[in-house]
Write an enzyme that holds these catalytic residues in place. Sequence first.
Site: not given
Ligand code: AMP
Length: 122
Positions: A100, A105, A107
């Site tokens: 998912g 990058h 995180h």
């Molecule tokens: P994942 O699905 O583990 O890759 O999580 C990506 C996360 O990044 C999601 O929870 C999004 O809500 C978050 N996200 C996307 N764009 C941004 C942004 N510009 N600033 C902060 N969080 C973000």
Amino acid sequence: MIDIKNYNKDNVFGKILRKEIPSDPVYETEEVYAFKDINPQAPIHVVIIPKKEYCSFDDFSRSSEEKTILAMIRSIAIIADILKLKKGYRIISNIGDFGGQEIPHFHIHILGGKRLGRIITP
Ligand code: AMP
């Protein structure tokens, strides 16, 4: 190894690190940056990223220097203290398509502020 192989600089967290798009900071060191998730899934939802370029936790686990691994892991409890998550919290790292992962990058999500229930809803 999962099939995201090459880091693509044109991802949202890469842009946040280069300050091409804004973010809401929570914690920063030479190695890591933590900021509020734009679409929080709990009352408190912060994302922690290394400043170096890794596609996922899988890539990080295989390739990262020990100094960066230590910095990422140590940052979790420091950020939990900053966020006052005294009753507990959850960390999640989504890896690849089936995991998912949306942003390629590496995180770690840190979620809290309420009882979160079971890890995955059946
Ligand atoms: P994942 O699905 O583990 O890759 O999580 C990506 C996360 O990044 C999601 O929870 C999004 O809500 C978050 N996200 C996307 N764009 C941004 C942004 N510009 N600033 C902060 N969080 C973000």
